[in-house]
Design a protein around this motif. Structure first.
Motif, PDB file in Angstrom:
ATOM      1  N   LYS A 220      -2.283  -9.141  -0.501  1.00  0.00           N
ATOM      2  CA  LYS A 220      -1.113  -9.351   0.350  1.00  0.00           C
ATOM      3  C   LYS A 220      -0.220  -8.121   0.409  1.00  0.00           C
ATOM      4  O   LYS A 220       0.669  -8.037   1.246  1.00  0.00           O
ATOM      5  N   ARG A 221      -0.457  -7.162  -0.479  1.00  0.00           N
ATOM      6  CA  ARG A 221       0.338  -5.933  -0.462  1.00  0.00           C
ATOM      7  C   ARG A 221      -0.219  -4.912   0.525  1.00  0.00           C
ATOM      8  O   ARG A 221       0.287  -3.800   0.620  1.00  0.00           O
ATOM      9  N   ALA A 222      -1.254  -5.275   1.262  1.00  0.00           N
ATOM     10  CA  ALA A 222      -1.875  -4.350   2.214  1.00  0.00           C
ATOM     11  C   ALA A 222      -1.923  -4.968   3.601  1.00  0.00           C
ATOM     12  O   ALA A 222      -1.945  -6.186   3.756  1.00  0.00           O
ATOM     13  N   ALA A 223      -1.916  -4.106   4.615  1.00  0.00           N
ATOM     14  CA  ALA A 223      -2.012  -4.573   6.000  1.00  0.00           C
ATOM     15  C   ALA A 223      -2.729  -3.526   6.835  1.00  0.00           C
ATOM     16  O   ALA A 223      -2.669  -2.331   6.541  1.00  0.00           O
ATOM     17  N   LEU A 224      -3.403  -3.991   7.862  1.00  0.00           N
ATOM     18  CA  LEU A 224      -4.108  -3.122   8.802  1.00  0.00           C
ATOM     19  C   LEU A 224      -3.498  -3.349  10.179  1.00  0.00           C
ATOM     20  O   LEU A 224      -3.496  -4.469  10.677  1.00  0.00           O
ATOM     21  N   VAL A 225      -2.938  -2.308  10.766  1.00  0.00           N
ATOM     22  CA  VAL A 225      -2.280  -2.413  12.069  1.00  0.00           C
ATOM     23  C   VAL A 225      -3.055  -1.560  13.067  1.00  0.00           C
ATOM     24  O   VAL A 225      -3.279  -0.377  12.829  1.00  0.00           O
ATOM     25  N   THR A 226      -3.480  -2.153  14.170  1.00  0.00           N
ATOM     26  CA  THR A 226      -4.258  -1.404  15.153  1.00  0.00           C
ATOM     27  C   THR A 226      -3.582  -1.420  16.516  1.00  0.00           C
ATOM     28  O   THR A 226      -2.831  -2.339  16.846  1.00  0.00           O
ATOM     29  N   SER A 227      -3.874  -0.386  17.303  1.00  0.00           N
ATOM     30  CA  SER A 227      -3.376  -0.308  18.673  1.00  0.00           C
ATOM     31  C   SER A 227      -4.532   0.008  19.606  1.00  0.00           C
ATOM     32  O   SER A 227      -5.165   1.058  19.482  1.00  0.00           O
ATOM     33  N   SER A 228      -4.788  -0.892  20.535  1.00  0.00           N
ATOM     34  CA  SER A 228      -5.816  -0.641  21.538  1.00  0.00           C
ATOM     35  C   SER A 228      -5.312   0.294  22.627  1.00  0.00           C
ATOM     36  O   SER A 228      -6.090   0.769  23.445  1.00  0.00           O
ATOM     37  N   GLN A 229      -4.007   0.554  22.646  1.00  0.00           N
ATOM     38  CA  GLN A 229      -3.461   1.518  23.605  1.00  0.00           C
ATOM     39  C   GLN A 229      -3.768   2.946  23.179  1.00  0.00           C
ATOM     40  O   GLN A 229      -4.217   3.765  23.974  1.00  0.00           O
ATOM     41  N   SER A 230      -3.493   3.247  21.912  1.00  0.00           N
ATOM     42  CA  SER A 230      -3.674   4.617  21.429  1.00  0.00           C
ATOM     43  C   SER A 230      -4.993   4.805  20.691  1.00  0.00           C
ATOM     44  O   SER A 230      -5.342   5.924  20.335  1.00  0.00           O
ATOM     45  N   LEU A 231      -5.725   3.711  20.462  1.00  0.00           N
ATOM     46  CA  LEU A 231      -6.969   3.733  19.678  1.00  0.00           C
ATOM     47  C   LEU A 231      -6.718   4.293  18.279  1.00  0.00           C
ATOM     48  O   LEU A 231      -7.487   5.103  17.762  1.00  0.00           O
ATOM     49  N   CYS A 232      -5.629   3.835  17.681  1.00  0.00           N
ATOM     50  CA  CYS A 232      -5.260   4.270  16.336  1.00  0.00           C
ATOM     51  C   CYS A 232      -5.117   3.062  15.419  1.00  0.00           C
ATOM     52  O   CYS A 232      -4.843   1.953  15.875  1.00  0.00           O
ATOM     53  N   VAL A 233      -5.305   3.295  14.135  1.00  0.00           N
ATOM     54  CA  VAL A 233      -5.130   2.246  13.134  1.00  0.00           C
ATOM     55  C   VAL A 233      -4.299   2.806  11.986  1.00  0.00           C
ATOM     56  O   VAL A 233      -4.418   3.979  11.636  1.00  0.00           O
ATOM     57  N   ALA A 234      -3.430   1.963  11.447  1.00  0.00           N
ATOM     58  CA  ALA A 234      -2.651   2.318  10.261  1.00  0.00           C
ATOM     59  C   ALA A 234      -3.022   1.365   9.137  1.00  0.00           C
ATOM     60  O   ALA A 234      -3.069   0.152   9.337  1.00  0.00           O
ATOM     61  N   VAL A 235      -3.295   1.924   7.979  1.00  0.00           N
ATOM     62  CA  VAL A 235      -3.489   1.120   6.777  1.00  0.00           C
ATOM     63  C   VAL A 235      -2.220   1.252   5.951  1.00  0.00           C
ATOM     64  O   VAL A 235      -1.785   2.360   5.640  1.00  0.00           O
ATOM     65  N   MET A 236      -1.618   0.108   5.629  1.00  0.00           N
ATOM     66  CA  MET A 236      -0.348   0.086   4.910  1.00  0.00           C
ATOM     67  C   MET A 236      -0.553  -0.554   3.539  1.00  0.00           C
ATOM     68  O   MET A 236      -1.301  -1.522   3.405  1.00  0.00           O
ATOM     69  N   GLY A 237       0.128  -0.016   2.550  1.00  0.00           N
ATOM     70  CA  GLY A 237       0.045  -0.587   1.213  1.00  0.00           C
ATOM     71  C   GLY A 237       1.388  -0.537   0.519  1.00  0.00           C
ATOM     72  O   GLY A 237       2.087   0.476   0.581  1.00  0.00           O
ATOM     73  N   ALA A 238       1.784  -1.642  -0.100  1.00  0.00           N
ATOM     74  CA  ALA A 238       3.057  -1.716  -0.816  1.00  0.00           C
ATOM     75  C   ALA A 238       2.795  -1.818  -2.309  1.00  0.00           C
ATOM     76  O   ALA A 238       1.773  -2.357  -2.736  1.00  0.00           O
ATOM     77  N   GLU A 239       3.727  -1.294  -3.097  1.00  0.00           N
ATOM     78  CA  GLU A 239       3.574  -1.357  -4.550  1.00  0.00           C
ATOM     79  C   GLU A 239       3.810  -2.770  -5.067  1.00  0.00           C
ATOM     80  O   GLU A 239       3.145  -3.229  -5.985  1.00  0.00           O
ATOM     81  N   LYS A 240       4.770  -3.474  -4.426  1.00  0.00           N
ATOM     82  CA  LYS A 240       5.093  -4.834  -4.856  1.00  0.00           C
ATOM     83  C   LYS A 240       5.251  -5.739  -3.641  1.00  0.00           C
ATOM     84  O   LYS A 240       5.854  -5.355  -2.647  1.00  0.00           O
ATOM     85  N   GLY A 241       4.733  -6.938  -3.759  1.00  0.00           N
ATOM     86  CA  GLY A 241       4.976  -7.971  -2.761  1.00  0.00           C
ATOM     87  C   GLY A 241       4.404  -7.665  -1.394  1.00  0.00           C
ATOM     88  O   GLY A 241       3.866  -6.591  -1.149  1.00  0.00           O
ATOM     89  N   PRO A 242       4.515  -8.612  -0.461  1.00  0.00           N
ATOM     90  CA  PRO A 242       4.007  -8.405   0.896  1.00  0.00           C
ATOM     91  C   PRO A 242       4.817  -7.342   1.637  1.00  0.00           C
ATOM     92  O   PRO A 242       5.991  -7.117   1.341  1.00  0.00           O
ATOM     93  N   ILE A 243       4.194  -6.707   2.602  1.00  0.00           N
ATOM     94  CA  ILE A 243       4.867  -5.679   3.397  1.00  0.00           C
ATOM     95  C   ILE A 243       5.836  -6.357   4.362  1.00  0.00           C
ATOM     96  O   ILE A 243       5.467  -7.311   5.054  1.00  0.00           O
ATOM     97  N   PRO A 244       7.086  -5.893   4.452  1.00  0.00           N
ATOM     98  CA  PRO A 244       8.070  -6.531   5.342  1.00  0.00           C
ATOM     99  C   PRO A 244       7.621  -6.502   6.801  1.00  0.00           C
ATOM    100  O   PRO A 244       7.123  -5.482   7.284  1.00  0.00           O
ATOM    101  N   GLN A 245       7.809  -7.619   7.486  1.00  0.00           N
ATOM    102  CA  GLN A 245       7.411  -7.709   8.889  1.00  0.00           C
ATOM    103  C   GLN A 245       8.092  -6.658   9.772  1.00  0.00           C
ATOM    104  O   GLN A 245       7.442  -6.069  10.648  1.00  0.00           O
ATOM    105  N   PRO A 246       9.402  -6.358   9.585  1.00  0.00           N
ATOM    106  CA  PRO A 246      10.024  -5.326  10.427  1.00  0.00           C
ATOM    107  C   PRO A 246       9.339  -3.964  10.304  1.00  0.00           C
ATOM    108  O   PRO A 246       9.252  -3.225  11.286  1.00  0.00           O
ATOM    109  N   LEU A 247       8.848  -3.643   9.109  1.00  0.00           N
ATOM    110  CA  LEU A 247       8.149  -2.369   8.931  1.00  0.00           C
ATOM    111  C   LEU A 247       6.806  -2.394   9.653  1.00  0.00           C
ATOM    112  O   LEU A 247       6.407  -1.409  10.291  1.00  0.00           O
ATOM    113  N   ILE A 248       6.109  -3.517   9.589  1.00  0.00           N
ATOM    114  CA  ILE A 248       4.845  -3.656  10.324  1.00  0.00           C
ATOM    115  C   ILE A 248       5.087  -3.474  11.819  1.00  0.00           C
ATOM    116  O   ILE A 248       4.334  -2.784  12.512  1.00  0.00           O
TER     117      ILE A 248
END
Length: 258
Positions: A220-248
């Motif tokens: 739950k401390r990781a997230a994968l964010v993709t964009s079909s517009q730019s064909l880019c992906v971001a892998v996000m990782g937090a040290e503690k707890g889930p990643i805040p939705q506003p940051l995603i």
């Protein structure tokens, strides 16, 4: 952040080597993580004009791999690399000018008396970046492979494109955090969240690679964010707890704007 590194490696391999399972077509913007967070679509997303990504690398290879290929069989190596845009990671050898005053950087494994090396002729816009390099530095270059002539020649090179991409995303997110160099540049946010971004040239590669990388994100401390517009992906990782939705959501908007 081992899981993030593993997900990025999986994504990179799948994107560049056609690994990974087929996935169904994605929506214009999508986010994958175990906490089921979703990014808020931007109103302008659907109206965005089609963009060309022809200048993005078709493969990411280590300098050892491409040099070994050319040493073993030039004909086969040309069939794999010549006339393609390739991203190469290695160590700086020389930073010099040829007889026409064109600036080039040699990239190798760091071995003594290495022949051949990759010889990257840089774009005029990369003069400052070339001037900042020192022998032995780790470097990533992207350019158009022109074949073997003593060295493996690569033209129209950009130096450390991942750092440039990292800075663009960081600024688009509001300028917080710091980009740190490595084989893949990563944004280190003040809350200790880390964000790394990879962009590809084809939608099919994005879908396959995203599906492959998503299988590695089991925390739950990781997230994968993709964009079909730019064909880019971001892998996000937090040290503690889930990643805040506003940051995603910020990351999603930054990717869509690339």
């Amino acid at each position: 952040m081992r899981q993030i590194a593993l997900a990025l490696l999986t994504f990179s391999l799948a994107a560049c080597c056609n690994l990974g399972k087929n996935s169904s077509p994605s929506s214009e913007s999508e986010t994958t993580n175990n906490s089921a967070a979703t990014a808020t679509p931007t109103p302008a997303a659907a109206a965005a004009p089609a963009r060309s990504f022809a200048d993005r690398p078709s493969a990411r290879v280590s300098v050892k791999d491409i040099l070994d290929e050319y040493k073993n069989n030039e004909v086969r190596a040309d069939s794999k690399f010549k006339d393609k845009i390739i991203q190469i990671h290695g160590k700086v050898g020389d930073v010099k000018k040829d007889i026409t005053d064109s600036i080039y950087v040699t990239v190798g494994t760091g071995a003594m008396l290495e022949i051949p090396e990759v010889q990257c002729f840089v774009r005029d816009s990369e003069t400052k970046a070339a001037a900042s390099l020192n022998k032995g530095d780790e470097v990533t270059v992207v350019g158009h492979v022109d074949g073997l002539m003593m060295n493996v020649l690569v033209k129209d090179c950009v130096i450390n494109p991942d750092m440039k991409l990292c800075e663009r995303v960081r600024v688009a997110m509001g300028g917080a955090g710091e980009c740190k160099a490595g084989e893949l540049a990563t944004i280190h946010m003040p809350d200790k969240t880390e964000i790394a971004v990879i962009c590809v040239a084809e939608k099919e590669k994005l879908d396959k690679a995203t599906a492959a990388a998503a299988t590695e994100l089991k925390d739950k401390r990781a997230a994968l964010v993709t964009s079909s517009q730019s064909l880019c992906v971001a892998v996000m990782g937090a040290e503690k707890g889930p990643i805040p939705q506003p940051l995603i959501d910020k990351v999603q908007k930054a990717l869509d704007a690339l």
